[in-house]
Design a protein around this motif. Structure first.
Motif, mmCIF file in Angstrom:
data_model
loop_
_atom_site.group_PDB
_atom_site.id
_atom_site.type_symbol
_atom_site.label_atom_id
_atom_site.label_comp_id
_atom_site.label_asym_id
_atom_site.label_seq_id
_atom_site.Cartn_x
_atom_site.Cartn_y
_atom_site.Cartn_z
ATOM 1 N N ARG A 177 0.807 -1.221 0.000
ATOM 2 C CA ARG A 177 0.000 0.000 0.000
ATOM 3 C C ARG A 177 0.845 1.279 0.000
ATOM 4 O O ARG A 177 0.334 2.359 -0.290
ATOM 5 N N ARG A 178 2.119 1.159 0.419
ATOM 6 C CA ARG A 178 3.020 2.303 0.608
ATOM 7 C C ARG A 178 2.567 3.219 1.744
ATOM 8 O O ARG A 178 3.229 4.209 2.048
ATOM 9 N N ASN A 179 1.447 2.928 2.349
ATOM 10 C CA ASN A 179 0.922 3.727 3.454
ATOM 11 C C ASN A 179 0.452 2.771 4.547
ATOM 12 O O ASN A 179 -0.362 1.871 4.280
ATOM 13 N N LEU A 180 0.926 2.976 5.759
ATOM 14 C CA LEU A 180 0.634 2.048 6.850
ATOM 15 C C LEU A 180 0.328 2.842 8.110
ATOM 16 O O LEU A 180 0.975 3.855 8.388
ATOM 17 N N ILE A 181 -0.665 2.370 8.866
ATOM 18 C CA ILE A 181 -0.967 2.955 10.169
ATOM 19 C C ILE A 181 -0.806 1.886 11.231
ATOM 20 O O ILE A 181 -1.368 0.795 11.122
ATOM 21 N N LEU A 182 -0.022 2.214 12.262
ATOM 22 C CA LEU A 182 0.126 1.361 13.429
ATOM 23 C C LEU A 182 -0.818 1.900 14.498
ATOM 24 O O LEU A 182 -0.684 3.053 14.923
ATOM 25 N N GLN A 183 -1.794 1.106 14.892
ATOM 26 C CA GLN A 183 -2.787 1.577 15.845
ATOM 27 C C GLN A 183 -2.841 0.642 17.046
ATOM 28 O O GLN A 183 -2.619 -0.560 16.930
ATOM 29 N N GLY A 314 2.073 6.000 9.754
ATOM 30 C CA GLY A 314 1.446 6.792 10.800
ATOM 31 C C GLY A 314 1.220 5.965 12.053
ATOM 32 O O GLY A 314 1.135 4.732 12.000
ATOM 33 N N THR A 315 1.126 6.637 13.197
ATOM 34 C CA THR A 315 0.759 5.961 14.438
ATOM 35 C C THR A 315 -0.522 6.583 14.962
ATOM 36 O O THR A 315 -0.743 7.793 14.822
ATOM 37 N N MET A 316 -1.361 5.747 15.564
ATOM 38 C CA MET A 316 -2.681 6.215 15.974
ATOM 39 C C MET A 316 -3.040 5.618 17.328
ATOM 40 O O MET A 316 -3.016 4.396 17.508
ATOM 41 N N ASN A 317 -3.330 6.488 18.268
ATOM 42 C CA ASN A 317 -3.735 6.093 19.610
ATOM 43 C C ASN A 317 -5.258 5.988 19.639
ATOM 44 O O ASN A 317 -5.962 6.983 19.447
ATOM 45 N N LEU A 318 -5.770 4.801 19.886
ATOM 46 C CA LEU A 318 -7.217 4.585 19.840
ATOM 47 C C LEU A 318 -7.913 4.964 21.140
ATOM 48 O O LEU A 318 -9.148 4.965 21.205
ATOM 49 N N ALA A 319 -7.162 5.267 22.198
ATOM 50 C CA ALA A 319 -7.769 5.477 23.509
ATOM 51 C C ALA A 319 -8.182 6.919 23.765
ATOM 52 O O ALA A 319 -8.875 7.187 24.731
ATOM 53 N N ARG A 332 -9.284 4.123 3.534
ATOM 54 C CA ARG A 332 -9.077 3.122 2.491
ATOM 55 C C ARG A 332 -7.730 3.276 1.780
ATOM 56 O O ARG A 332 -7.343 2.424 0.989
ATOM 57 N N ARG A 333 -6.987 4.340 2.086
ATOM 58 C CA ARG A 333 -5.676 4.536 1.472
ATOM 59 C C ARG A 333 -4.545 3.963 2.322
ATOM 60 O O ARG A 333 -3.387 4.041 1.932
ATOM 61 N N PHE A 334 -4.884 3.427 3.484
ATOM 62 C CA PHE A 334 -3.871 2.880 4.380
ATOM 63 C C PHE A 334 -4.153 1.412 4.678
ATOM 64 O O PHE A 334 -5.308 0.962 4.660
ATOM 65 N N ALA A 335 -3.083 0.677 4.958
ATOM 66 C CA ALA A 335 -3.203 -0.623 5.614
ATOM 67 C C ALA A 335 -3.039 -0.396 7.114
ATOM 68 O O ALA A 335 -2.349 0.538 7.532
#
Length: 439
Positions: A177-183, A314-319, A332-335
């Motif tokens: 995807r070339r785009n990744l989010i770590l959540q 990217g990194t994403m805090n779900l809390a 839809r542009r990120f895995a």
């Protein structure tokens, strides 16, 4: 004339600084370039002219020709020596000034280096009370980035708390995807993992091809892409943000991967920050064929595109309850890859290797695992509010201090968080703190 034997890529920073000092002494300086400037201490120089003079000084041959062409080849040599190469900013429509040259001339008044006739003349016009000698500004002696070292799966395995299968899956998603989010919950090492994924993909810890930004509620399109911001004279001028400069660097080095790391991605207003990037992020919308005109740019300015060798993590805090979920157009542009708290064997091995007593490790892992089960089962909280392992990854050097170290973390960092989680249920918060801190 003998042919110089010096490889142009072997120039040193001191040789380039010698060239800059000679150009300042001899003045007026050589004309600025038409596309790029070398910016040093508020002054602008033609990069190829600087490189040529440095090359002549290094070889001892005043007539030696600089062997590399202007542009990317010359700029790369200077950038590797930690000099800043800036692209010309566009002149505003209907402006009587050439923005770059005007700014360069005005910046002379701000230069705090060696005395010059022009500087002395300028200071003579100041009130007596303000005509004080200025301290010379010194650049850092050490390079900005630490030396690069090879980095592979074996090195990652020593640092990361995820299995080889999950690590390979994350890398596969990034390549696809070339785009990744770590959540995941706070404290699960998302930013730490983001850097290591970039290092694994490029095979080295070289940070010159990585840019880290952190989004926040005040971050805007003007900060990230382009907008009008005040310069040193208080005049609003069109200036690029983080992204265009990073993409230009990547486009000049197409054979190497470049990584944009966005920490706390969902703390910003993403639709407003990303703008055209919402289109250009897609893996099949990369490259010059999909370039778009930026809203602030003049009609004749070059179109903007995201090079194919740019990867976004990217990194994403779900809390964080204050944050809105990502809209589906961006999602839809990120895995997405989940990060979870790890209080099992990996943390146990890390702490044991650093001399933490087994009893302290057992107390830590058992109580935090039990607390996370309670948080996960709470319908008002859930898995996103679990306590991460990164609180406990830096134990004291002395094993005898480990028990007190753990107690302080539980009292000063975890317990206040539980009060926040169960703000409207103080009895429950008190009961969980009692279990956590019991001796």
């Amino acid at each position: 004339m003998p042919t110089p034997t010096l490889d142009p890529t072997q120039l040193t920073r001191e040789q380039v600084l010698r060239a800059l000092r000679q150009m300042d002494r001899e003045g007026p300086r050589m004309p600025l370039s038409t596309v790029y400037d070398l910016v040093y201490r508020g002054r602008r120089y033609a990069p190829r002219a600087v490189a040529k003079l440095a090359y002549q000084l290094a070889t001892g041959q005043p007539e030696a020709a600089w062997p590399l062409p202007a542009g990317a080849a010359t700029n790369r040599v200077l950038e590797q020596l930690d000099f800043t190469i800036a692209t010309k900013r566009p002149t505003l429509a209907n402006s009587p000034l050439d923005g770059d040259v005007a700014a360069q001339q005005a910046m002379q008044e701000l230069y705090t280096g060696r005395e010059s006739a022009r500087g002395a003349s300028a200071r003579s016009r100041l009130p007596v009370s303000s005509a004080q000698p200025a301290a010379e500004v010194q650049e850092p002696a050490a390079p900005y980035a630490p030396p690069a070292a090879p980095y592979d799966q074996a090195a990652a395995r020593q640092e990361l708390f995820i299995s080889d299968d999950r690590l390979e899956a994350a890398l596969a998603a990034l390549r696809r995807r070339r785009n990744l989010i770590l959540q995941g919950p706070p404290g699960t090492g998302k930013t730490f993992l983001a850097r290591r994924l970039a290092w694994l993909q490029q095979g080295t810890t070289d940070m010159r091809r990585t840019e880290l930004v952190q989004f926040h509620p005040s971050y805007s399109y003007e900060d990230f892409v382009q907008g009008f911001r005040p310069d040193a004279q208080g005049t609003f001028r069109l200036q690029d943000g983080v992204l265009p400069g990073f993409c230009r660097r990547a486009a000049q080095d197409p054979e190497q991967p470049y990584f944009l790391l966005i920490d706390e991605l969902n703390r910003g207003n993403l639709s407003r920050i990303f703008g055209e990037l919402l289109l250009l992020l897609e893996a099949d919308k990369r490259g010059p064929a999909h370039a778009v005109r930026l809203p602030y740019s003049p009609a004749d300015a070059p179109r903007f595109f995201v090079p194919e060798n740019v990867f976004v993590i990217g990194t994403m805090n779900l809390a964080d309850r204050s944050l809105a979920p990502l809209d589906y157009a961006l999602r839809r542009r990120f895995a997405f890859v989940e990060t979870v708290p790890e209080f099992g064997l990996p943390l146990h091995r890390l702490l044991a290797a650093q001399g933490v007593p087994a009893a302290v490790i057992e107390r830590l892992t058992q109580r935090l695992s039990a607390l996370n089960h309670t948080i996960t089962d709470d319908p008002d909280l859930g898995p996103a509010f679990q306590i991460g392992h990164s609180y406990f990854c830096a134990p004291p050097a002395e094993p005898a201090a480990a028990d007190a170290w753990l107690t302080l973390i539980l009292e000063q960092e975890i317990a206040p968080l539980l009060d926040e989680y169960w703000l409207d249920q103080p009895a429950r918060a008190s009961a969980q703190k009692k279990k956590l801190l019991a001796r």
